[in-house]
Design a protein around this motif. Sequence first.
Motif, PDB file in Angstrom:
ATOM      1  N   SER A 278       0.835  -1.208   0.000  1.00 16.57           N
ATOM      2  CA  SER A 278       0.000   0.000   0.000  1.00 16.57           C
ATOM      3  C   SER A 278       0.869   1.256   0.000  1.00 16.57           C
ATOM      4  N   ARG A 279       0.427   2.255  -0.739  1.00 22.09           N
ATOM      5  CA  ARG A 279       1.169   3.524  -0.814  1.00 22.09           C
ATOM      6  C   ARG A 279       0.935   4.410   0.409  1.00 22.09           C
ATOM      7  N   ARG A 280      -0.228   4.281   1.057  1.00 21.85           N
ATOM      8  CA  ARG A 280      -0.573   5.090   2.224  1.00 21.85           C
ATOM      9  C   ARG A 280      -1.209   4.193   3.282  1.00 21.85           C
ATOM     10  N   LEU A 281      -1.200   4.687   4.508  1.00 21.93           N
ATOM     11  CA  LEU A 281      -1.929   4.038   5.597  1.00 21.93           C
ATOM     12  C   LEU A 281      -2.942   5.058   6.088  1.00 21.93           C
ATOM     13  N   ILE A 282      -4.191   4.669   6.122  1.00 24.25           N
ATOM     14  CA  ILE A 282      -5.223   5.546   6.677  1.00 24.25           C
ATOM     15  C   ILE A 282      -5.603   4.961   8.031  1.00 24.25           C
ATOM     16  N   ILE A 283      -5.415   5.749   9.088  1.00 21.71           N
ATOM     17  CA  ILE A 283      -5.764   5.289  10.434  1.00 21.71           C
ATOM     18  C   ILE A 283      -6.952   6.113  10.911  1.00 21.71           C
ATOM     19  N   LEU A 284      -8.044   5.414  11.256  1.00 26.27           N
ATOM     20  CA  LEU A 284      -9.217   6.087  11.789  1.00 26.27           C
ATOM     21  C   LEU A 284      -9.057   6.182  13.297  1.00 26.27           C
ATOM     22  N   LEU A 285      -8.799   7.382  13.771  1.00 27.46           N
ATOM     23  CA  LEU A 285      -8.601   7.589  15.206  1.00 27.46           C
ATOM     24  C   LEU A 285      -9.948   7.683  15.912  1.00 27.46           C
ATOM     25  N   THR A 286     -10.177   6.747  16.813  1.00 27.23           N
ATOM     26  CA  THR A 286     -11.366   6.774  17.673  1.00 27.23           C
ATOM     27  C   THR A 286     -10.884   6.394  19.066  1.00 27.23           C
ATOM     28  N   HIS A 287     -11.693   6.688  20.073  1.00 22.54           N
ATOM     29  CA  HIS A 287     -11.316   6.290  21.435  1.00 22.54           C
ATOM     30  C   HIS A 287     -11.160   4.772  21.508  1.00 22.54           C
ATOM     31  N   GLN A 288     -12.023   4.082  20.777  1.00 19.92           N
ATOM     32  CA  GLN A 288     -11.979   2.623  20.776  1.00 19.92           C
ATOM     33  C   GLN A 288     -10.647   2.107  20.211  1.00 19.92           C
ATOM     34  N   LEU A 289     -10.193   2.694  19.118  1.00 18.92           N
ATOM     35  CA  LEU A 289      -8.934   2.265  18.508  1.00 18.92           C
ATOM     36  C   LEU A 289      -7.759   2.557  19.443  1.00 18.92           C
TER      37      LEU A 289
END
Length: 162
Positions: free
Chosen positions: A66-77
């Motif tokens: 993958s060229r990028r990493l998308i991280i969805l920041l949530t309290h759960q994560l």
Amino acid sequence: DGKIYDAYVIYPKNHTSEANFVECFVYQIMPDILENKCGYKLCIYGRDIYPGEDAASAIEKRMQKSRRLIILLTHQLINSKEDAYDQHIALYNALIQNDTKVILLEMETIGTYGNLQESLRFIIKQQGTIKWKEEHTVHPQSPSSKFWKQVRYHMPLTCRSS
């Protein structure tokens, strides 16, 4: 460049009521905007990693492709032990190997970033986050919204994008 995906998506995988919107976002809204409307190819755990595959090595291989990493920041994560492996590998690739760029999507107000692991705080300090705001939920499918324009700005250039 040998990459198959434009971005690997890291999101909380626990099935709680708070995660319902995040799952809808990951499996419906993101693919609709970024894949269908903008021509990117995403790798999403649960959709692109198959049952029976060794999850750990599959995650690592997909991230490397993958060229990028998308991280969805949530309290759960942030507080999850289950998702720590994904994050650890992603941040190792991004920071140590300087291999992959990270796009941080703040899906809910995190507040102070003191609880985050140091590597995430470093990335936030370097480039900040893209914040999902409540008003985006009215028309989440509009690729011309400020949120999606910011996401696309950080995505790799693609000859397929509109």
